[in-house]
Write a protein that holds these residues in place. Structure first.
Motif, PDB file in Angstrom:
ATOM      1  N   LEU A  66      -8.898   4.157  -8.409  1.00 22.23           N
ATOM      2  CA  LEU A  66      -7.774   3.825  -9.278  1.00 22.23           C
ATOM      3  C   LEU A  66      -6.542   3.622  -8.411  1.00 22.23           C
ATOM      4  CD1 LEU A  66      -6.710   3.650 -12.238  1.00 22.23           C
ATOM      5  CD2 LEU A  66      -6.237   6.108 -12.076  1.00 22.23           C
ATOM      6  N   VAL A  67      -6.004   2.392  -8.398  1.00 22.24           N
ATOM      7  CA  VAL A  67      -4.869   2.089  -7.516  1.00 22.24           C
ATOM      8  C   VAL A  67      -3.581   1.797  -8.280  1.00 22.24           C
ATOM      9  CG1 VAL A  67      -6.279   1.307  -5.588  1.00 22.24           C
ATOM     10  CG2 VAL A  67      -5.594  -0.336  -7.350  1.00 22.24           C
ATOM     11  N   HIS A  68      -3.680   1.575  -9.590  1.00 21.09           N
ATOM     12  CA  HIS A  68      -2.485   1.467 -10.427  1.00 21.09           C
ATOM     13  C   HIS A  68      -2.869   1.856 -11.841  1.00 21.09           C
ATOM     14  CE1 HIS A  68      -3.131  -2.623 -12.480  1.00 21.09           C
ATOM     15  NE2 HIS A  68      -4.186  -2.469 -11.733  1.00 21.09           N
ATOM     16  N   ARG A  69      -1.870   2.106 -12.680  1.00 18.33           N
ATOM     17  CA  ARG A  69      -2.123   2.631 -14.019  1.00 18.33           C
ATOM     18  C   ARG A  69      -1.385   1.829 -15.072  1.00 18.33           C
ATOM     19  NH1 ARG A  69      -2.111   6.525 -10.316  1.00 18.33           N
ATOM     20  NH2 ARG A  69      -3.529   8.302 -10.492  1.00 18.33           N
ATOM     21  N   LEU A  70      -1.890   1.908 -16.290  1.00 18.96           N
ATOM     22  CA  LEU A  70      -1.177   1.417 -17.464  1.00 18.96           C
ATOM     23  C   LEU A  70      -1.090   2.571 -18.458  1.00 18.96           C
ATOM     24  CD1 LEU A  70      -2.767  -2.119 -18.112  1.00 18.96           C
ATOM     25  CD2 LEU A  70      -0.555  -1.619 -17.063  1.00 18.96           C
ATOM     26  N   ASP A  71       0.057   2.704 -19.114  1.00 24.57           N
ATOM     27  CA  ASP A  71       0.190   3.730 -20.140  1.00 24.57           C
ATOM     28  C   ASP A  71      -0.879   3.539 -21.207  1.00 24.57           C
ATOM     29  OD1 ASP A  71       2.394   4.643 -18.797  1.00 24.57           O
ATOM     30  OD2 ASP A  71       3.861   3.850 -20.215  1.00 24.57           O
ATOM     31  N   ARG A  72      -1.253   4.621 -21.848  1.00 27.52           N
ATOM     32  CA  ARG A  72      -2.321   4.595 -22.850  1.00 27.52           C
ATOM     33  C   ARG A  72      -2.158   3.485 -23.891  1.00 27.52           C
ATOM     34  NH1 ARG A  72      -5.517   9.496 -25.503  1.00 27.52           N
ATOM     35  NH2 ARG A  72      -6.500   8.407 -27.221  1.00 27.52           N
ATOM     36  N   PRO A  73      -0.963   3.294 -24.498  1.00 28.39           N
ATOM     37  CA  PRO A  73      -0.860   2.267 -25.545  1.00 28.39           C
ATOM     38  C   PRO A  73      -0.773   0.831 -25.040  1.00 28.39           C
ATOM     39  CG  PRO A  73       1.242   3.380 -25.288  1.00 28.39           C
ATOM     40  CD  PRO A  73       0.277   4.075 -24.387  1.00 28.39           C
ATOM     41  N   VAL A  74      -0.769   0.643 -23.731  1.00 28.22           N
ATOM     42  CA  VAL A  74      -0.573  -0.686 -23.135  1.00 28.22           C
ATOM     43  C   VAL A  74      -1.921  -1.304 -22.790  1.00 28.22           C
ATOM     44  CG1 VAL A  74       0.529  -1.973 -21.252  1.00 28.22           C
ATOM     45  CG2 VAL A  74       1.642   0.066 -22.205  1.00 28.22           C
ATOM     46  N   GLY A  75      -2.062  -2.621 -23.034  1.00 26.26           N
ATOM     47  CA  GLY A  75      -3.283  -3.334 -22.682  1.00 26.26           C
ATOM     48  C   GLY A  75      -3.020  -4.394 -21.630  1.00 26.26           C
ATOM     49  N   GLY A  76      -4.120  -5.020 -21.153  1.00 25.29           N
ATOM     50  CA  GLY A  76      -3.979  -6.135 -20.238  1.00 25.29           C
ATOM     51  C   GLY A  76      -4.688  -5.957 -18.913  1.00 25.29           C
ATOM     52  N   ALA A  77      -4.296  -6.781 -17.949  1.00 25.73           N
ATOM     53  CA  ALA A  77      -5.002  -6.882 -16.668  1.00 25.73           C
ATOM     54  C   ALA A  77      -4.845  -5.630 -15.814  1.00 25.73           C
ATOM     55  CB  ALA A  77      -4.493  -8.102 -15.906  1.00 25.73           C
ATOM     56  N   MET A  78      -5.966  -5.166 -15.267  1.00 21.29           N
ATOM     57  CA  MET A  78      -5.990  -4.052 -14.315  1.00 21.29           C
ATOM     58  C   MET A  78      -7.045  -4.349 -13.261  1.00 21.29           C
ATOM     59  SD  MET A  78      -5.677  -0.342 -16.187  1.00 21.29           S
ATOM     60  CE  MET A  78      -5.497   0.493 -14.596  1.00 21.29           C
ATOM     61  N   ILE A  79      -6.822  -3.816 -12.063  1.00 21.69           N
ATOM     62  CA  ILE A  79      -7.802  -4.004 -10.988  1.00 21.69           C
ATOM     63  C   ILE A  79      -8.173  -2.653 -10.395  1.00 21.69           C
ATOM     64  CG2 ILE A  79      -6.138  -4.345  -9.098  1.00 21.69           C
ATOM     65  CD1 ILE A  79      -8.059  -6.696  -8.212  1.00 21.69           C
ATOM     66  N   PHE A  80      -9.449  -2.500 -10.068  1.00 22.28           N
ATOM     67  CA  PHE A  80      -9.984  -1.279  -9.494  1.00 22.28           C
ATOM     68  C   PHE A  80     -10.708  -1.614  -8.193  1.00 22.28           C
ATOM     69  CE2 PHE A  80      -9.587  -0.538 -13.965  1.00 22.28           C
ATOM     70  CZ  PHE A  80      -9.265   0.803 -14.110  1.00 22.28           C
ATOM     71  N   ALA A  81     -10.804  -0.612  -7.321  1.00 23.15           N
ATOM     72  CA  ALA A  81     -11.517  -0.775  -6.057  1.00 23.15           C
ATOM     73  C   ALA A  81     -12.921  -0.189  -6.179  1.00 23.15           C
ATOM     74  CB  ALA A  81     -10.755  -0.072  -4.934  1.00 23.15           C
ATOM     75  N   LYS A  82     -13.925  -0.943  -5.714  1.00 23.56           N
ATOM     76  CA  LYS A  82     -15.302  -0.475  -5.804  1.00 23.56           C
ATOM     77  C   LYS A  82     -15.774   0.212  -4.525  1.00 23.56           C
ATOM     78  CE  LYS A  82     -18.282  -3.150  -8.001  1.00 23.56           C
ATOM     79  NZ  LYS A  82     -19.035  -4.373  -8.416  1.00 23.56           N
ATOM     80  N   THR A  83     -14.924   0.179  -3.480  1.00 17.80           N
ATOM     81  CA  THR A  83     -15.232   0.891  -2.242  1.00 17.80           C
ATOM     82  C   THR A  83     -13.972   1.616  -1.771  1.00 17.80           C
ATOM     83  OG1 THR A  83     -14.593  -0.906  -0.744  1.00 17.80           O
ATOM     84  CG2 THR A  83     -16.871  -0.917  -1.561  1.00 17.80           C
ATOM     85  N   SER A  84     -14.162   2.638  -0.946  1.00 16.17           N
ATOM     86  CA  SER A  84     -13.015   3.391  -0.434  1.00 16.17           C
ATOM     87  C   SER A  84     -12.160   2.531   0.495  1.00 16.17           C
ATOM     88  CB  SER A  84     -13.491   4.659   0.302  1.00 16.17           C
ATOM     89  OG  SER A  84     -14.377   4.321   1.357  1.00 16.17           O
ATOM     90  N   LYS A  85     -12.799   1.615   1.243  1.00 15.65           N
ATOM     91  CA  LYS A  85     -12.025   0.716   2.112  1.00 15.65           C
ATOM     92  C   LYS A  85     -11.129  -0.186   1.270  1.00 15.65           C
ATOM     93  CE  LYS A  85     -13.829  -1.344   5.756  1.00 15.65           C
ATOM     94  NZ  LYS A  85     -14.594  -2.295   6.626  1.00 15.65           N
ATOM     95  N   ALA A  86     -11.677  -0.733   0.183  1.00 18.95           N
ATOM     96  CA  ALA A  86     -10.884  -1.586  -0.704  1.00 18.95           C
ATOM     97  C   ALA A  86      -9.743  -0.792  -1.334  1.00 18.95           C
ATOM     98  CB  ALA A  86     -11.769  -2.187  -1.785  1.00 18.95           C
TER      99      ALA A  86
END
Length: 255
Positions: A66-86
């Motif tokens: 998890l590299v950034h967050r959105l508040d619970r009531p907020v929707g939309g684009a999010m990106i996650f890392a699938k490796t520790s290097k990423a």
């Protein structure tokens, strides 16, 4: 690229916006916590790990950073890392401000300027999970900076559509800073209870996330459109599409 369905049985529908061996970009549903919280409700991070485990038949624990967050009531684009290097490289992109995030919001009233920069110092009360603007130099306060521009107004509804680019990533930053200038977000019960009614969905959406790919360095652009329902549908869909195109073309934040 067009969103593809992501099946998390029994839970809110999500969509995959981008995926490879290093990254997972999704459209976050509203009212789902990004990570586990005191509510005990299903959280996005756990749901996505469960989905990856099932889709790829992975044994044991699944890594998802998890590299950034959105508040619970907020929707939309999010990106996650699938490796520790990423994850490490995405976190560095956040620190070096190469991680672009652009939001759409519907606010009450009309901001005094059509575009501008808001700079405040915010202090979080962990006990109440609320944030307030405080004078510079207040102990434990953090500087919060965002750029905005008004894309349209609906005088009869006393609402404005605003594009927001974050230059810092503070808790509840957009909600607090716009409430502070007298334009709380539509539906925000926490920072706009005087003008919003219970049951209204907060009108804040993560329109765009852009970051250099952690391995190839090529640009990765995620776009998620707000739902075509009130108050978002007060404005033509072309406004949202053109704004997203401007973000991918590198105009993000250059107001």
């Amino acid at each position: 690229m067009p969103a593809e369905p992501l099946h998390t049985s029994g839970h809110p529908r999500m969509a995959i916006l981008y995926e490879d061996n290093h990254l997972l970009g999704i459209e976050k549903p509203v009212n789902v916590p990004t990570q586990e919280d005191a509510s005990g409700d299903p959280d996005l991070l756990s749901l996505l790990k469960e989905d990856i485990k099932e889709r790829y038949d992975k044994p044991g624990n699944v890594y998802l950073g998890l590299v950034h967050r959105l508040d619970r009531p907020v929707g939309g684009a999010m990106i996650f890392a699938k490796t520790s290097k990423a994850a490490s490289r995405l976190s560095e992109a956040v620190r070096s401000r190469k991680f672009d995030k652009s939001y759409m919001a519907v606010v009450r009233g009309i901001p005094g300027k059509q575009s501008g920069r808001l700079t405040d110092f915010l202090l979080k009360d962990e006990r109440t999970n609320t944030v307030r603007v405080v004078p510079k130099g207040t102990p434990d306060s953090k500087e919060a900076i965002l750029d905005y521009r008004v894309l349209g107004s609906s005088p009869q509804d006393n609402l404005s559509l605003v594009q927001i680019t974050l230059l810092t990533g503070r808790s509840h930053q957009i909600r607090v800073q716009f409430s502070h200038i007298g334009c709380p977000l539509y539906g925000d019960q926490k920072y706009g209870s005087a003008v919003n009614k219970p049951g209204e969905q907060i009108a804040l959406w993560s329109l765009y996330v852009g970051v250099p790919h952690p391995i190839t360095k090529e640009p990765v652009d995620l776009i998620s459109m707000p739902p075509r329902q009130y108050p978002w549908n007060l404005w033509e869909e072309t406004i949202y599409k053109q704004t997203a195109e401007n973000c991918t073309a590198g105009y993000n934040g250059n107001f």
